[in-house]
Design a protein around this motif. Structure first.
Motif, PDB file in Angstrom:
ATOM      1  N   PRO A 116      89.626   1.151 104.226  1.00 56.27           N
ATOM      2  CA  PRO A 116      90.939   1.368 103.613  1.00 56.27           C
ATOM      3  C   PRO A 116      90.943   1.417 102.092  1.00 56.27           C
ATOM      4  CG  PRO A 116      90.779  -0.868 104.420  1.00 56.27           C
ATOM      5  CD  PRO A 116      89.539  -0.183 104.887  1.00 56.27           C
ATOM      6  N   GLU A 117      89.972   0.775 101.445  1.00 52.90           N
ATOM      7  CA  GLU A 117      89.958   0.815  99.978  1.00 52.90           C
ATOM      8  C   GLU A 117      88.720   1.532  99.480  1.00 52.90           C
ATOM      9  OE1 GLU A 117      92.324   0.152  98.010  1.00 52.90           O
ATOM     10  OE2 GLU A 117      93.651  -0.817  99.452  1.00 52.90           O
ATOM     11  N   PRO A 118      88.898   2.307  98.415  1.00 50.76           N
ATOM     12  CA  PRO A 118      90.085   2.418  97.545  1.00 50.76           C
ATOM     13  C   PRO A 118      91.086   3.489  97.970  1.00 50.76           C
ATOM     14  CG  PRO A 118      88.295   3.621  96.546  1.00 50.76           C
ATOM     15  CD  PRO A 118      87.731   3.019  97.810  1.00 50.76           C
ATOM     16  N   ALA A 119      90.873   4.114  99.144  1.00 43.96           N
ATOM     17  CA  ALA A 119      91.717   5.258  99.520  1.00 43.96           C
ATOM     18  C   ALA A 119      93.201   4.904  99.536  1.00 43.96           C
ATOM     19  CB  ALA A 119      91.284   5.797 100.880  1.00 43.96           C
ATOM     20  N   VAL A 120      93.554   3.757 100.137  1.00 42.63           N
ATOM     21  CA  VAL A 120      94.976   3.418 100.281  1.00 42.63           C
ATOM     22  C   VAL A 120      95.610   3.159  98.913  1.00 42.63           C
ATOM     23  CG1 VAL A 120      96.593   1.731 101.214  1.00 42.63           C
ATOM     24  CG2 VAL A 120      94.710   2.558 102.635  1.00 42.63           C
ATOM     25  N   SER A 121      94.918   2.452  98.036  1.00 44.03           N
ATOM     26  CA  SER A 121      95.484   2.171  96.709  1.00 44.03           C
ATOM     27  C   SER A 121      95.672   3.451  95.899  1.00 44.03           C
ATOM     28  CB  SER A 121      94.571   1.200  95.949  1.00 44.03           C
ATOM     29  OG  SER A 121      94.583  -0.071  96.568  1.00 44.03           O
ATOM     30  N   ILE A 122      94.721   4.359  95.981  1.00 43.39           N
ATOM     31  CA  ILE A 122      94.853   5.636  95.267  1.00 43.39           C
ATOM     32  C   ILE A 122      96.027   6.424  95.827  1.00 43.39           C
ATOM     33  CG2 ILE A 122      93.740   7.849  94.811  1.00 43.39           C
ATOM     34  CD1 ILE A 122      91.050   6.328  94.850  1.00 43.39           C
ATOM     35  N   LEU A 123      96.115   6.480  97.147  1.00 36.50           N
ATOM     36  CA  LEU A 123      97.216   7.197  97.786  1.00 36.50           C
ATOM     37  C   LEU A 123      98.564   6.671  97.300  1.00 36.50           C
ATOM     38  CD1 LEU A 123      98.257   9.102 100.177  1.00 36.50           C
ATOM     39  CD2 LEU A 123      98.184   7.027 101.579  1.00 36.50           C
ATOM     40  N   ARG A 124      98.742   5.372  97.305  1.00 35.13           N
ATOM     41  CA  ARG A 124     100.022   4.787  96.897  1.00 35.13           C
ATOM     42  C   ARG A 124     100.319   5.061  95.424  1.00 35.13           C
ATOM     43  NH1 ARG A 124      98.933  -0.836 100.121  1.00 35.13           N
ATOM     44  NH2 ARG A 124      99.843  -0.205 102.144  1.00 35.13           N
ATOM     45  N   SER A 125      99.305   4.975  94.583  1.00 35.70           N
ATOM     46  CA  SER A 125      99.526   5.212  93.158  1.00 35.70           C
ATOM     47  C   SER A 125      99.957   6.641  92.885  1.00 35.70           C
ATOM     48  CB  SER A 125      98.248   4.882  92.378  1.00 35.70           C
ATOM     49  OG  SER A 125      97.975   3.500  92.409  1.00 35.70           O
TER      50      SER A 125
END
Length: 370
Positions: free
Chosen positions: A216-225
Motif C-alpha cells: 500500500p505504501e507509498p502508492a496510497v499516500s501519493i494517490l491521496r496527495s
C-alpha cells in the motif's frame, strides 16, 4: 540466518501422488492478497483434477512454499522441491522472484510453469525448462500505452521506485510513446515526499501520473496527495501493475481509488469453463476473484494435461511445451517462442485496461482491450 522456505501445504503421502511444487507469496513483504488469489486458483484446479481421476489414477498433490517476495527464498525453495521429487513447479507472482526461481529451475532441470510474473527477461538466456502463462510486460504495457494515447495523454509522469520491474515498465512506455510525440517524466518516489512529488508533477505538465511503486505504501499516500492537490485537478492516475483489482485497494483508498486504470488479463466475456471457475472461486475467496486466481487455475490445468500425456519425467515435460493445447479459463492455451523472450510463452492471454467506476467503486469498467 536465512528464514527457511515455508512448509505450508505439505502433507505426508505414501509416495503414490504426483507432486507439483507451488511458489506463492503468502507473507509480507510479498503481496499477500495476490498470493491468496493465486493459491486459491492453484488449489481449486488441483481439486478438480483429482475429482476427475487425478493423473492416471494417482492424486495430484501441491507442495506449497511461501516466497514472501524474496528471490533467494524462492531459489532455496526450488532446490528443496526438486529434492522432494516434484515433477514440475507452478506459480509465483512477483517478477523478480519468478526470475530467481526460473534461473534455479533452469540450473537444476526442473520444469517451471510461471503463472503471473510478466518481466520480459524472465531468464538471462533461452531455456527449455520454463514456460509462462502471463503476457510479457512489453505486450501488456504497450496496450496500456495505446490506451493512454487514445485518451489524449501524451505527457506521462511515473512515480517510480528502484526495481527491475518498474524500470522495465517505464522504458516500455517511453519507447512506445516516443514515436507518437509522447514523453515520460520519472519522479523518484523513494526520495520525494508525496507533497514534493506533487510539486514536481506540476512542473512536468503531465496529464497522467502512473504509480510504479509498492502497495500500500507509498502508492496510497501519493494517490491521496494528488487527489487533494487543486493544481492537479483532472490529472489521470493509473496503476498498470494491477493493484486496484484487489479488495485491499478499495478498502484503503475508498473514492480516491476509483477511476485508476490498470491492466488485467481476462476476456471481456468469460468462457464456459471460466464462468464455472469464477463461481467456485467466489465461494472460496468470499469475494470476486482477480485475474491472478484464474492464472493459478490455468497453471495447474496445463500441467495436469502435460502430466497425463507425457508422464512425470522432467525432461519429457520440458520437451512438451511446444505441443500444449489446453482449454483454459481465458481461452485456448498454446506456447510459442516469441522474439526477445527466453521462455515458452502463451501468446497471448486477453488483455484489458480496467478501472473502478466512480459511481460504484465495487464495479469494474473495461476502458480498453488489446
Amino acid at each position: 540466518m536465512r528464514t527457511p522456505p515455508s512448509r505450508t501445504g505439505t502433507r505426508e503421502t505414501d509416495g503414490s501422488s504426483v507432486r507439483i511444487g507451488a511458489l506463492v507469496p503468502l507473507t509480507r513483504p510479498g503481496w499477500v492478497e495476490a498470493g491468496r488469489h493465486l493459491l486459491a486458483g492453484l488449489e481449486l484446479a488441483a481439486r478438480d483434477v483429482n475429482d476427475a481421476g487425478g493423473i492416471g489414477g494417482r492424486p495430484l498433490e501441491l507442495l506449497v512454499r511461501d516466497t514472501a517476495a524474496d528471490p533467494q527464498r524462492a531459489a532455496d525453495a526450488v532446490d528443496e522441491l526438486a529434492g522432494l521429487g516434484v515433477a514440475a513447479l507452478a506459480g509465483e507472482y512477483h517478477s523478480v522472484v519468478a526470475r530467481a526461481a526460473a534461473a534455479r529451475a533452469d540450473a537444476v532441470g526442473l520444469p517451471f510453469l510461471c503463472s503471473s510474473a510478466v518481466l520480459d527477461a524472465l531468464t538471462d538466456r533461452p531455456t527449455p525448462w520454463v514456460a509462462r502463462l502471463a503476457p510479457a510486460q512489453s505486450h501488456g504495457w504497450r496496450i496500456y500505452a495505446d490506451f493512454l494515447l487514445g485518451a489524449g495523454h501524451g505527457r506521462i509522469a511515473v512515480a517510480a521506485e528502484p526495481s527491475a520491474y518498474w524500470a522495465s515498465g517505464a522504458r516500455i512506455l517511453r519507447d512506445h510513446l516516443a514515436p507518437h510525440g509522447g514523453a515520460v517524466f520519472e519522479l523518484d518516489a523513494r526520495t520525494l515526499t508525496p507533497a514534493a512529488l506533487c510539486d514536481e508533477l506540476v512542473g512536468t505538465r503531465a496529464t497522467a501520473l502512473l504509480l510504479l511503486t509498492g502497495f500500500p505504501e507509498p502508492a496510497v499516500s501519493i494517490l491521496r496527495s494528488v487527489r487533494r492537490d487543486r493544481r492537479l485537478a483532472g490529472t489521470t492516475i493509473g496503476a498498470p501493475a494491477g493493484q486496484p483489482e484487489f479488495a485491499e485497494w478499495a478498502a484503503l483508498t475508498a473514492e480516491d481509488g476509483a477511476a485508476v486504470p490498470f491492466l488485467r488479463y481476462l476476456p471481456e466475456n468469460p468462457t464456459p469453463l471460466g464462468a464455472g471457475v469464477e463461481k467456485a472461486l467466489i465461494e472460496i475467496l468470499d469475494e470476486a476473484p482477480s485475474f491472478v486466481a484464474f492464472e493459478g487455475y490455468d497453471t495447474v490445468t496445463v500441467l495436469a494435461d502435460v502430466l497425463r500425456t507425457h508422464g512425470t519425467d522432467r525432461a519429457r515435460i520440458a520437451e512438451s511445451w511446444s505441443g500444449v493445447e489446453v482449454e483454459g479459463t481465458r481461452g485456448r492455451i498454446r506456447f510459442s517462442r516469441e522474439p526477445g523472450i527466453g521462455v515458452w510463452q502463451w501468446a497471448w492471454p486477453p488483455v484489458q485496461v480496467v478501472d473502478r467506476d466512480p459511481a460504484a467503486p465495487g464495479r469494474l469498467r473495461i476502458r480498453h482491450s488489446g
